[in-house]
Scaffold this motif. Structure first.
Motif, short mmCIF file in Angstrom:
data_model
loop_
_atom_site.label_atom_id
_atom_site.label_comp_id
_atom_site.label_asym_id
_atom_site.label_seq_id
_atom_site.Cartn_x
_atom_site.Cartn_y
_atom_site.Cartn_z
N ALA A 449 -13.26 5.24 -0.14
CA ALA A 449 -12.16 4.57 0.59
C ALA A 449 -12.22 3.22 0.77
O ALA A 449 -13.41 2.55 0.01
N ILE A 450 -11.15 2.28 0.37
CA ILE A 450 -11.35 1.06 0.55
C ILE A 450 -10.78 0.19 1.74
O ILE A 450 -9.40 0.50 2.48
N ARG A 451 -11.59 -0.88 2.29
CA ARG A 451 -11.04 -1.73 2.89
C ARG A 451 -11.04 -3.40 1.69
O ARG A 451 -11.37 -3.34 0.76
N LEU A 452 -10.49 -4.21 2.49
CA LEU A 452 -9.89 -5.83 2.50
C LEU A 452 -10.48 -7.15 3.10
O LEU A 452 -10.25 -6.75 3.90
N GLY A 463 -0.60 -5.41 3.31
CA GLY A 463 1.01 -5.26 2.50
C GLY A 463 -0.28 -5.44 1.25
O GLY A 463 1.35 -4.81 -0.25
N ALA A 464 -1.17 -4.80 1.17
CA ALA A 464 -1.91 -4.89 -0.79
C ALA A 464 -1.45 -3.64 -0.21
O ALA A 464 -0.67 -2.99 -0.44
N HIS A 465 -1.38 -4.18 -2.65
CA HIS A 465 -0.87 -2.50 -3.23
C HIS A 465 -2.12 -2.19 -4.32
O HIS A 465 -2.30 -3.28 -5.05
N ILE A 466 -3.11 -0.65 -4.02
CA ILE A 466 -4.20 -0.53 -4.50
C ILE A 466 -4.09 0.66 -4.95
O ILE A 466 -3.04 1.79 -4.52
N ARG A 477 -1.88 3.26 -3.19
CA ARG A 477 -2.07 3.39 -1.55
C ARG A 477 -1.24 1.70 -1.36
O ARG A 477 -1.89 1.14 -2.25
N GLU A 478 -0.75 2.10 0.29
CA GLU A 478 -0.11 0.50 0.51
C GLU A 478 -1.50 0.46 1.65
O GLU A 478 -1.59 1.30 2.75
N LEU A 479 -1.52 -1.21 1.70
CA LEU A 479 -2.36 -0.75 3.12
C LEU A 479 -2.01 -1.64 4.56
O LEU A 479 -1.42 -3.02 4.17
N GLY A 480 -1.35 -1.11 5.47
CA GLY A 480 -1.49 -1.55 7.21
C GLY A 480 0.59 -1.46 6.53
O GLY A 480 0.70 -1.42 6.06
N GLY A 481 1.06 -2.45 7.63
CA GLY A 481 2.28 -2.37 7.93
C GLY A 481 3.26 -1.35 8.03
O GLY A 481 4.54 -1.36 7.79
N THR A 482 2.55 -0.03 8.19
CA THR A 482 3.32 1.24 9.12
C THR A 482 3.14 1.75 10.28
O THR A 482 2.25 1.51 10.62
N PRO A 490 -5.21 3.15 11.00
CA PRO A 490 -6.50 2.17 10.37
C PRO A 490 -6.22 1.39 8.91
O PRO A 490 -5.67 1.68 8.03
N PHE A 491 -6.86 0.02 9.35
CA PHE A 491 -6.18 -0.96 8.16
C PHE A 491 -7.43 -0.99 6.81
O PHE A 491 -8.25 -2.04 6.65
#
Length: 531
Positions: A449-452, A463-466, A477-482, A490-491
């Motif tokens: 699991a990853i947070r930024l 909006g980050a692309h991981i 995966r893409e983070l947030g915005g959905t 969650p973010f």
């Protein structure tokens, strides 16, 4: 009860014969063991998590009966996921603080969120870049609210800043925050199913963040308003952002009712172009949305919930799954994927529930009884991803125990107790209220699991692309915005790693910078800082 203090204490969590008689001797029989399949995904309904009925009132109109919702985020910055449920017209909103073990306590009254309005579609987002999550709460023919998070101050609370924010919307069904114009500030996007508009009029969809706690309506200037209107009505339900053409910005995927779902490409200059291929984007009653790379080919696919066996002009459709062929070109692969039958679908989420490296799907459903079908007590859906290079699912709601029969609207998928698997919470609009499903899948698969923590005003890296790569797989995966429909996850992002115990990680930050990490240990919540 633990104190509500914003500590920014992001956690790094490890889980982690012979023959007989006078006959010639015979060789022993060859016993071929049965082929072992993957372990069944198992959910158990947890009645002791502290989550109780959260919605009050008797919704009479279609739009009120479609409302509700839940927003999942780490509100107090202690490393676990809290839940905000909206309340209806006779029940206050509830903020359930996670106690660190997947049990919850309602603290809404302590922090100023126990308001009563016919609320819908809550969304968290850091609107001022101070590293904590602010909150927008929509409403159905009632007041909307924008709250600034001040939990890290002496008098810990959310402060109502609606009056000076400039946000004036009606019938705010779903909402999400995303920086569409690349200025670093998270902007607000809102859907308004059933709102009457004349062609060329404003739809109150796009609210640009000015950076000083105020927002400005840019629905017409961005080109979004013209793309959403069908005749004289805005039928939008769920908006989500995804970089479908891999050019570094977020494009807008809008699930909308009555065959009006839209694909709006971000032009990179603060405007959008409607590139919807109406021969492909054919969902008849687009409601919920889930975005993920279901075939692990490196780009984002789009799942839209709809109504199964709804007869429109002699055609019977249901959910739709659109595979991204690259550069934002979609193909409808619903029939091959076996995901059409979702009853009267609403909120959906995409997550790897068994950590086998393939993203699964879960969604809720429900509606009133109709002459053609009773949609009142149909069960929720769990589609297990069984495809290798193709997109193919097996519906396993009964077998898995994820079989809620309430009037489901919102859904959030997250790791509640930090044990490495994804749990599910449902927001029902009837007396079933909140339903929490704890993931009890018996598997030796690993996860990451990853947070930024990003530089600049977009502190959570929305909006980050991981990308996570092991010897056996590469996943994105893409983070947030959905938005899931009146709800959001969650973010943070979660990767199932299968048998792999280490992985390489690449983060493409919203401003285009890149961070690379090698040989990261599995079975932890990893926080990555942008340098």
């Amino acid at each position: 009860m633990r104190p509500i203090l914003f500590t920014f204490a992001f956690l790094l969590v490890g889980c982690g014969g012979g023959g007989g008689g006078g006959s010639p001797a015979q060789p022993p029989p060859v016993v071929v063991p049965p082929e072992e399949g993957p372990a069944e995904i198992i959910f158990t309904r947890d009645l002791n998590a502290g989550l109780r009925r959260a919605f009050g009132g008797e919704p009479e109109s279609d739009i009120a009966f479609s409302s509700g919702g839940v927003a999942a985020s780490d509100v107090d910055g202690d490393g676990d996921i809290d839940l905000l449920f909206v309340g209806g017209d006779s029940e206050p909103n509830h903020l359930y603080q996670n106690q660190g073990d997947g049990t919850f306590i309602d603290v809404a009254a302590d922090v100023g969120l126990d308001i009563v309005n016919w609320a819908s579609g809550p969304a968290f987002g850091d609107i001022d870049g101070d590293g904590d999550l602010d909150l927008f709460i929509g409403a159905i023919d009632d007041l909307v609210f924008l709250f600034e998070n001040r939990l890290n101050e002496v008098e810990a609370s959310f402060v109502d800043i609606t009056a000076d924010s400039g946000i004036t919307v009606s019938n705010a069904v779903s909402s999400t925050f995303f920086d569409y114009d690349g200025d670093g500030y998270l902007d607000l996007f809102v859907t308004h199913w059933g709102t009457k508009r004349q062609p060329g009029e404003d739809t109150e969809t796009v609210w640009r963040n000015n950076g000083n706690y105020t927002f400005e309506n840019r629905s017409i200037e961005t080109g979004v308003a013209s793309g959403l209107l069908e005749a004289d009505t805005d039928w939008s339900f769920t908006m989500s952002f995804s970089d479908i053409d891999a050019d570094g910005d977020g494009d807008l995927l809008m699930a909308s009712d009555f065959e009006t779902s839209q694909v709006l490409l971000n032009n990179g200059d603060g405007t959008f172009s409607n590139i919807t291929d109406q021969d492909v984007i054919i969902d008849q009653a687009g409601m919920g949305s889930a975005i993920g790379d279901f075939d692990n080919d490196g780009d984002m696919d789009w799942f839209v919930t709809s109504i199964y066996n709804l007869d429109i002009n002699g055609e019977l459709f249901g959910n739709r799954l659109y595979r991204n062929e690259g550069e934002g070109v979609f193909t409808d692969v619903t029939d091959d994927s076996a995901t059409a039958d979702g009853s009267w679908g609403w909120g959906a989420c995409a997550a790897d529930f068994d950590n086998d490296t393939r993203i699964d799907l879960a969604h809720v459903n429900g509606w009133r009884e109709r002459p053609d079908k009773d949609y009142v007590t149909d069960r929720a859906r769990l589609f297990r991803n069984i495809g290798e290079s193709s997109i193919q699912f097996d519906e396993r709601s009964t077998e898995s125990g994820f079989d809620d029969q309430g009037q489901g609207r919102g859904i959030a998928c997250f790791d509640a107790e930090r044990d490495g698997d994804i749990d599910i919470v449902i927001s029902n609009i009837n007396n079933d209220g909140v339903v929490f499903y704890r993931n009890e899948t018996d598997t030796s698969n690993h996860y990451l699991a990853i947070r930024l923590i990003a530089t600049g005003m977009n502190a959570f890296g929305v909006g980050a692309h991981i990308t996570v790569t092991t010897n056996d797989s590469s996943q994105v995966r893409e983070l947030g915005g959905t938005n899931n429909f009146v709800s959001h996850n969650p973010f943070e992002v979660h990767f199932g790693l299968g048998a792999a115990t280490r992985a390489d990680v690449t983060v493409r930050w919203p401003n285009g910078e890149t961070t690379m990490l090698t040989a990261v240990d599995a079975d932890q919540l990893l926080t990555i800082n942008q340098e």
